[in-house]
Design an enzyme around this catalytic site. Structure first.
Site, PDB file in Angstrom:
ATOM      1  N   ASP A  29      -3.868  -2.862   4.372  1.00 18.53           N
ATOM      2  CA  ASP A  29      -3.024  -2.882   3.181  1.00 18.53           C
ATOM      3  C   ASP A  29      -1.625  -3.366   3.556  1.00 18.53           C
ATOM      4  O   ASP A  29      -1.071  -2.985   4.590  1.00 18.53           O
ATOM      5  CB  ASP A  29      -2.964  -1.474   2.561  1.00 18.53           C
ATOM      6  CG  ASP A  29      -2.444  -1.498   1.135  1.00 18.53           C
ATOM      7  OD1 ASP A  29      -3.245  -1.254   0.210  1.00 18.53           O
ATOM      8  OD2 ASP A  29      -1.245  -1.785   0.936  1.00 18.53           O
ATOM      9  N   ILE A  30      -1.039  -4.177   2.687  1.00 23.19           N
ATOM     10  CA  ILE A  30       0.279  -4.765   2.977  1.00 23.19           C
ATOM     11  C   ILE A  30       1.395  -3.717   2.909  1.00 23.19           C
ATOM     12  O   ILE A  30       2.460  -3.914   3.502  1.00 23.19           O
ATOM     13  CB  ILE A  30       0.550  -5.933   2.010  1.00 23.19           C
ATOM     14  CG1 ILE A  30       1.548  -6.922   2.600  1.00 23.19           C
ATOM     15  CG2 ILE A  30       1.002  -5.450   0.636  1.00 23.19           C
ATOM     16  CD1 ILE A  30       1.627  -8.238   1.841  1.00 23.19           C
ATOM     17  N   ASN A  86      -9.066   3.315  -7.491  1.00 14.89           N
ATOM     18  CA  ASN A  86      -8.297   3.574  -8.701  1.00 14.89           C
ATOM     19  C   ASN A  86      -8.820   2.698  -9.831  1.00 14.89           C
ATOM     20  O   ASN A  86      -9.080   1.515  -9.626  1.00 14.89           O
ATOM     21  CB  ASN A  86      -6.819   3.251  -8.457  1.00 14.89           C
ATOM     22  CG  ASN A  86      -6.202   4.150  -7.413  1.00 14.89           C
ATOM     23  OD1 ASN A  86      -6.476   5.354  -7.388  1.00 14.89           O
ATOM     24  ND2 ASN A  86      -5.384   3.585  -6.536  1.00 14.89           N
ATOM     25  N   GLY A  92      -3.149   3.980 -11.374  1.00 15.97           N
ATOM     26  CA  GLY A  92      -2.371   3.194 -10.423  1.00 15.97           C
ATOM     27  C   GLY A  92      -3.041   1.919  -9.962  1.00 15.97           C
ATOM     28  O   GLY A  92      -2.600   1.316  -8.978  1.00 15.97           O
ATOM     29  N   GLN A  93      -4.101   1.490 -10.646  1.00 16.36           N
ATOM     30  CA  GLN A  93      -4.729   0.230 -10.233  1.00 16.36           C
ATOM     31  C   GLN A  93      -3.761  -0.916 -10.507  1.00 16.36           C
ATOM     32  O   GLN A  93      -3.272  -1.069 -11.635  1.00 16.36           O
ATOM     33  CB  GLN A  93      -6.054  -0.017 -10.974  1.00 16.36           C
ATOM     34  CG  GLN A  93      -6.773  -1.262 -10.444  1.00 16.36           C
ATOM     35  CD  GLN A  93      -8.173  -1.460 -11.002  1.00 16.36           C
ATOM     36  OE1 GLN A  93      -8.627  -0.701 -11.853  1.00 16.36           O
ATOM     37  NE2 GLN A  93      -8.866  -2.472 -10.510  1.00 16.36           N
ATOM     38  N   HIS A  99     -11.544  -2.276  -5.045  1.00 14.72           N
ATOM     39  CA  HIS A  99     -11.281  -2.126  -3.615  1.00 14.72           C
ATOM     40  C   HIS A  99     -11.306  -0.641  -3.295  1.00 14.72           C
ATOM     41  O   HIS A  99     -10.782   0.176  -4.042  1.00 14.72           O
ATOM     42  CB  HIS A  99      -9.937  -2.742  -3.234  1.00 14.72           C
ATOM     43  CG  HIS A  99      -8.821  -2.400  -4.177  1.00 14.72           C
ATOM     44  ND1 HIS A  99      -8.666  -3.021  -5.390  1.00 14.72           N
ATOM     45  CD2 HIS A  99      -7.830  -1.486  -4.093  1.00 14.72           C
ATOM     46  CE1 HIS A  99      -7.626  -2.516  -6.013  1.00 14.72           C
ATOM     47  NE2 HIS A  99      -7.094  -1.565  -5.246  1.00 14.72           N
ATOM     48  N   LEU A 100     -11.927  -0.348  -2.160  1.00 13.97           N
ATOM     49  CA  LEU A 100     -11.981   1.023  -1.670  1.00 13.97           C
ATOM     50  C   LEU A 100     -10.837   1.209  -0.691  1.00 13.97           C
ATOM     51  O   LEU A 100     -10.771   0.515   0.331  1.00 13.97           O
ATOM     52  CB  LEU A 100     -13.338   1.244  -0.996  1.00 13.97           C
ATOM     53  CG  LEU A 100     -13.695   2.653  -0.559  1.00 13.97           C
ATOM     54  CD1 LEU A 100     -13.703   3.619  -1.749  1.00 13.97           C
ATOM     55  CD2 LEU A 100     -15.062   2.650   0.139  1.00 13.97           C
TER      56      LEU A 100
HETATM   57  P1  5GP Z   1      -4.376  -0.434  -6.293  1.00  9.14           P
HETATM   58  O1  5GP Z   1      -2.963  -0.059  -6.644  1.00  9.14           O
HETATM   59  O2  5GP Z   1      -4.885  -1.557  -7.190  1.00  9.14           O
HETATM   60  O3  5GP Z   1      -5.341   0.709  -6.201  1.00  9.14           O
HETATM   61  O4  5GP Z   1      -4.310  -0.998  -4.829  1.00  9.14           O
HETATM   62  C1  5GP Z   1      -3.851  -2.285  -4.540  1.00  9.14           C
HETATM   63  C2  5GP Z   1      -3.430  -2.279  -3.099  1.00  9.14           C
HETATM   64  O5  5GP Z   1      -3.316  -3.624  -2.670  1.00  9.14           O
HETATM   65  C3  5GP Z   1      -2.081  -1.623  -2.859  1.00  9.14           C
HETATM   66  O6  5GP Z   1      -2.232  -0.553  -1.944  1.00  9.14           O
HETATM   67  C4  5GP Z   1      -1.208  -2.758  -2.330  1.00  9.14           C
HETATM   68  O7  5GP Z   1      -0.310  -2.336  -1.339  1.00  9.14           O
HETATM   69  C5  5GP Z   1      -2.236  -3.737  -1.800  1.00  9.14           C
HETATM   70  N1  5GP Z   1      -1.813  -5.122  -1.838  1.00  9.14           N
HETATM   71  C6  5GP Z   1      -1.193  -5.753  -2.875  1.00  9.14           C
HETATM   72  N2  5GP Z   1      -0.966  -7.043  -2.573  1.00  9.14           N
HETATM   73  C7  5GP Z   1      -1.466  -7.232  -1.313  1.00  9.14           C
HETATM   74  C8  5GP Z   1      -1.514  -8.370  -0.450  1.00  9.14           C
HETATM   75  O8  5GP Z   1      -1.070  -9.475  -0.762  1.00  9.14           O
HETATM   76  N3  5GP Z   1      -2.082  -8.187   0.764  1.00  9.14           N
HETATM   77  C9  5GP Z   1      -2.596  -6.987   1.164  1.00  9.14           C
HETATM   78  N4  5GP Z   1      -3.134  -6.921   2.379  1.00  9.14           N
HETATM   79  N5  5GP Z   1      -2.558  -5.881   0.363  1.00  9.14           N
HETATM   80  C10 5GP Z   1      -2.005  -6.016  -0.853  1.00  9.14           C
END
Ligand code: 5GP
Ligand code: ZN
Length: 113
Positions: A29-30, A86, A92-93, A99-100
């Site tokens: 995760d970034i 999520n 918070g999606q 994605h898991l």
């Molecule tokens: P969500 O909030 O949809 O459950 O999770 C999305 C996740 O993707 C977040 O934890 C966010 O930090 C990660 N993310 C968003 N953009 C990028 C990216 O460009 N690269 C990577 N590796 N992770 C990302």
């Protein structure tokens, strides 16, 4: 359709990929929320868990098994880790390609925030 995680799976956008096979990719995760924070993502675009069909059961099972293996590789399996998906805004999606989240390496809070 322009999807960040489709682009990462297709290697059109860089990511620190730590595992991949014909069905999924896993990458760091970034913005990690724990010492271990990996996303396990199906190659096929599925926007939210609400789009899952009965026949996607093996794919979802596969994501969990890949996450288990990565947790072992990263030495958090025995200590404990959390797997989260999520769904939609209030959860918070932020990326609409399922994605898991694999989170570990620190004590997790419960109930989650
Ligand atoms: P969500 O909030 O949809 O459950 O999770 C999305 C996740 O993707 C977040 O934890 C966010 O930090 C990660 N993310 C968003 N953009 C990028 C990216 O460009 N690269 C990577 N590796 N992770 C990302
Ligand atoms: Zn996608």
């Amino acid at each position: 359709m322009d999807c960040l995680f489709c682009r990462i799976a297709e290697k059109k956008t860089p990511a620190r990929i730590i595992y991949e096979d014909e069905a999924c990719v896993a990458f760091e995760d970034i913005a990690p929320q724990a010492p271990v924070h990996v996303l396990v993502v199906p190659r096929r675009h599925i926007a939210t868990t609400l789009e899952l069909k009965e026949e996607d059961g093996p794919l979802i099972g596969h994501l969990f098994r890949v996450a288990n293996r990565i947790a072992g590789d990263k030495q958090v399996a025995g200590r404990g880790f959390r797997l989260v998906m999520n769904t939609n805004a209030e959860a918070g999606q932020s990326v609409y390609h399922i994605h898991l989240h694999l989170l570990g390496g620190r004590r997790m809070h419960w109930p989650p925030g």
